[in-house]
Scaffold this motif. Structure first.
Motif, PDB file in Angstrom:
ATOM      1  N   UNK A 190       0.832  -1.202   0.000  1.00 34.87           N
ATOM      2  CA  UNK A 190       0.000   0.000   0.000  1.00 34.87           C
ATOM      3  C   UNK A 190       0.869   1.255   0.000  1.00 34.87           C
ATOM      4  N   UNK A 191       1.975   1.220   0.744  1.00 36.25           N
ATOM      5  CA  UNK A 191       2.880   2.376   0.763  1.00 36.25           C
ATOM      6  C   UNK A 191       3.465   2.625  -0.623  1.00 36.25           C
ATOM      7  N   UNK A 192       3.833   1.557  -1.325  1.00 36.91           N
ATOM      8  CA  UNK A 192       4.366   1.726  -2.677  1.00 36.91           C
ATOM      9  C   UNK A 192       3.294   2.272  -3.630  1.00 36.91           C
ATOM     10  N   UNK A 193       2.048   1.821  -3.456  1.00 33.98           N
ATOM     11  CA  UNK A 193       0.970   2.336  -4.298  1.00 33.98           C
ATOM     12  C   UNK A 193       0.731   3.821  -4.033  1.00 33.98           C
ATOM     13  N   UNK A 194       0.760   4.203  -2.769  1.00 36.09           N
ATOM     14  CA  UNK A 194       0.557   5.608  -2.420  1.00 36.09           C
ATOM     15  C   UNK A 194       1.709   6.461  -2.938  1.00 36.09           C
ATOM     16  N   UNK A 195       2.925   5.957  -2.803  1.00 35.92           N
ATOM     17  CA  UNK A 195       4.080   6.693  -3.323  1.00 35.92           C
ATOM     18  C   UNK A 195       3.977   6.867  -4.831  1.00 35.92           C
ATOM     19  N   UNK A 196       3.598   5.803  -5.522  1.00 38.38           N
ATOM     20  CA  UNK A 196       3.473   5.872  -6.976  1.00 38.38           C
ATOM     21  C   UNK A 196       2.447   6.913  -7.392  1.00 38.38           C
ATOM     22  N   UNK A 197       1.349   6.999  -6.635  1.00 40.10           N
ATOM     23  CA  UNK A 197       0.316   7.990  -6.944  1.00 40.10           C
ATOM     24  C   UNK A 197       0.836   9.411  -6.810  1.00 40.10           C
ATOM     25  N   UNK A 198       1.890   9.577  -5.995  1.00 43.14           N
ATOM     26  CA  UNK A 198       2.522  10.891  -5.831  1.00 43.14           C
ATOM     27  C   UNK A 198       3.805  11.010  -6.653  1.00 43.14           C
ATOM     28  N   UNK A 199       3.932  10.147  -7.670  1.00 42.31           N
ATOM     29  CA  UNK A 199       5.073  10.165  -8.597  1.00 42.31           C
ATOM     30  C   UNK A 199       6.405   9.877  -7.910  1.00 42.31           C
ATOM     31  N   UNK A 200       6.384   9.027  -6.894  1.00 43.90           N
ATOM     32  CA  UNK A 200       7.605   8.561  -6.239  1.00 43.90           C
ATOM     33  C   UNK A 200       7.789   7.101  -6.631  1.00 43.90           C
ATOM     34  N   UNK A 201       8.928   6.761  -7.211  1.00 41.60           N
ATOM     35  CA  UNK A 201       9.143   5.380  -7.632  1.00 41.60           C
ATOM     36  C   UNK A 201       9.350   4.488  -6.410  1.00 41.60           C
ATOM     37  N   UNK A 202       9.053   3.223  -6.589  1.00 43.12           N
ATOM     38  CA  UNK A 202       9.264   2.261  -5.506  1.00 43.12           C
ATOM     39  C   UNK A 202      10.733   2.225  -5.096  1.00 43.12           C
ATOM     40  N   UNK A 203      11.627   2.333  -6.085  1.00 45.10           N
ATOM     41  CA  UNK A 203      13.067   2.298  -5.786  1.00 45.10           C
ATOM     42  C   UNK A 203      13.498   3.511  -4.970  1.00 45.10           C
ATOM     43  N   UNK A 204      12.876   4.656  -5.230  1.00 44.60           N
ATOM     44  CA  UNK A 204      13.207   5.847  -4.448  1.00 44.60           C
ATOM     45  C   UNK A 204      12.712   5.727  -3.007  1.00 44.60           C
ATOM     46  N   UNK A 205      11.558   5.095  -2.833  1.00 45.34           N
ATOM     47  CA  UNK A 205      10.996   4.974  -1.491  1.00 45.34           C
ATOM     48  C   UNK A 205      11.678   3.869  -0.680  1.00 45.34           C
ATOM     49  N   UNK A 206      12.208   2.870  -1.371  1.00 43.69           N
ATOM     50  CA  UNK A 206      12.700   1.664  -0.691  1.00 43.69           C
ATOM     51  C   UNK A 206      13.708   1.937   0.423  1.00 43.69           C
ATOM     52  N   UNK A 207      14.732   2.771   0.226  1.00 45.72           N
ATOM     53  CA  UNK A 207      15.693   2.973   1.328  1.00 45.72           C
ATOM     54  C   UNK A 207      15.056   3.547   2.587  1.00 45.72           C
ATOM     55  N   UNK A 208      14.106   4.460   2.396  1.00 46.17           N
ATOM     56  CA  UNK A 208      13.431   5.038   3.564  1.00 46.17           C
ATOM     57  C   UNK A 208      12.487   4.022   4.204  1.00 46.17           C
ATOM     58  N   UNK A 209      11.913   3.152   3.369  1.00 51.07           N
ATOM     59  CA  UNK A 209      11.050   2.090   3.896  1.00 51.07           C
ATOM     60  C   UNK A 209      11.836   1.165   4.818  1.00 51.07           C
ATOM     61  N   UNK A 210      13.060   0.829   4.421  1.00 56.19           N
ATOM     62  CA  UNK A 210      13.902  -0.022   5.252  1.00 56.19           C
ATOM     63  C   UNK A 210      14.209   0.646   6.592  1.00 56.19           C
ATOM     64  N   UNK A 211      14.336   1.970   6.577  1.00 56.02           N
ATOM     65  CA  UNK A 211      14.557   2.689   7.827  1.00 56.02           C
ATOM     66  C   UNK A 211      13.376   2.552   8.771  1.00 56.02           C
ATOM     67  N   UNK A 212      12.154   2.607   8.209  1.00 56.90           N
ATOM     68  CA  UNK A 212      10.956   2.415   9.028  1.00 56.90           C
ATOM     69  C   UNK A 212      10.942   1.011   9.620  1.00 56.90           C
ATOM     70  N   UNK A 213      11.219   0.019   8.781  1.00 55.25           N
ATOM     71  CA  UNK A 213      11.187  -1.373   9.242  1.00 55.25           C
ATOM     72  C   UNK A 213      12.231  -1.620  10.323  1.00 55.25           C
ATOM     73  N   UNK A 214      13.362  -0.931  10.256  1.00 56.11           N
ATOM     74  CA  UNK A 214      14.421  -1.143  11.247  1.00 56.11           C
ATOM     75  C   UNK A 214      14.000  -0.715  12.655  1.00 56.11           C
ATOM     76  N   UNK A 215      12.934   0.094  12.742  1.00 59.74           N
ATOM     77  CA  UNK A 215      12.424   0.506  14.049  1.00 59.74           C
ATOM     78  C   UNK A 215      11.619  -0.599  14.732  1.00 59.74           C
ATOM     79  N   UNK A 216      11.127  -1.566  13.949  1.00 62.42           N
ATOM     80  CA  UNK A 216      10.159  -2.520  14.471  1.00 62.42           C
ATOM     81  C   UNK A 216      10.691  -3.462  15.550  1.00 62.42           C
ATOM     82  N   UNK A 217      11.928  -3.987  15.459  1.00 57.97           N
ATOM     83  CA  UNK A 217      12.368  -4.904  16.526  1.00 57.97           C
ATOM     84  C   UNK A 217      12.275  -4.302  17.926  1.00 57.97           C
TER      85      UNK A 217
END
Length: 295
Positions: A190-217
């Motif tokens: 869903x985050x990738x779909x929302x980013x795409x709707x705002x003209x952000x590529x999945x590859x551009x969002x991916x590094x920041x997405x990993x930062x979010x996931x790193x908070x989860x543990x």
């Protein structure tokens, strides 16, 4: 000259990708292995490696004291084992099919009525890790039955954990962990779909997405402690701020015509707690809200 004892025979029912991996692990550890699948052709590679292909499920069950079944679902387990029920007495059935906890308990009772011991198991890794050091399988059922077959089950690799006598406990861990996995996967797409709707590529969002996931543990550890202690004090942010953030996301997604069903449902739970006067509590409180306990 002394000879090492031959490992006990094992039967594997179901030769999808996971069933094939399980049978290969038993063969690799030297267990005489009988296999059966509704589509016999799936056994070809295993037969080349030394497996015996049974003509029927009943023949396969009769061949070994330890019978492992790993198929699509609960219904498939009983469709396969029903005609072989007469051969189960005195054997141990290990069900590594992903099932709901109540169905694991029902199958355990069914096996007991037939005179068979029963262990339920949850495989927590993909097929490629079976038999290796990174494998993880959770088991539940009578401890004495697990201990009797632990040496054979150990050849599936890595770590095996016995969770207790309740035959549904492994499945309960499995569904809870899969809940976490698929809810997270839904959030990712869903985050990738929302980013795409705002003209952000999945590859551009991916590094920041990993930062979010790193908070989860750290969040998982903190929430687990809070939930077990019943401590719902805020932890840097609170439910009101979380609900407000969800509203911004839903507003943006709807503006692009995206499906917001998953997040709308999550927001409704958070909003229910906020409306009950718990807006200053930790997000961890929602474990109780979801469970139907008063906020």
């Amino acid at each position: 000259m002394s000879h090492s004892p031959v490992p006990p025979p094992v039967t594997v029912l179901g030769l999808g990708p996971m069933g094939q991996a399980l049978a290969a692990a038993f063969l690799g550890a030297g267990h005489p292995t009988t296999v059966w699948n509704r589509t016999a052709g799936k056994a070809a590679d295993l037969v080349v490696r030394g497996a015996v292909l049974a003509g029927t499920a009943a023949e396969a069950v009769a061949a070994s004291p330890l019978v492992v079944v790993c198929v699509l679902d609960h219904d498939a387990v009983h469709a396969i084992l029903g005609p072989a029920a007469g051969e189960l007495a005195g054997r141990t059935l290990v069900n590594l099919t992903a099932v709901a906890p109540d169905r694991a308990r029902a199958t355990a009772a069914w096996a007991a009525d037939l005179g068979a011991d029963y262990l339920d198991g949850a495989i927590m890794v993909p097929t490629t890790l079976i038999g290796g050091p990174s494998s993880l399988v959770l088991y539940s059922g009578p401890g004495s039955v697990y201990e009797r077959h632990r040496p054979a089950l150990a050849c599936l690799g890595g770590t095996a954990v016995h969770l207790g006598a309740d035959p549904g406990r492994a499945a309960a861990h499995d569904v809870a962990l899969l809940d976490l996995f698929w809810s997270t996967m839904s959030g990712i797409v869903h985050a990738f779909a929302l980013a795409s709707a705002e003209d952000i590529s999945a590859s551009d969002l991916a590094p920041y997405s990993k930062g979010i996931v790193s908070l989860l543990p750290d969040i998982i550890d903190e929430f687990a402690d809070k939930i077990d202690r019943g401590d719902h004090s805020p932890d840097g942010s609170d439910l009101l701020s979380a609900a407000t953030a969800m509203e911004h996301i839903i507003h943006t997604a709807r503006g692009h015509g995206l499906d917001t069903g998953v997040l709308t449902a999550a927001h409704a739970v958070a909003r229910r707690a906020v409306d009950a006067g718990r807006g200053s509590s930790s997000f961890a409180l929602l474990a109780e809200t979801i469970g139907g306990r008063p906020a």
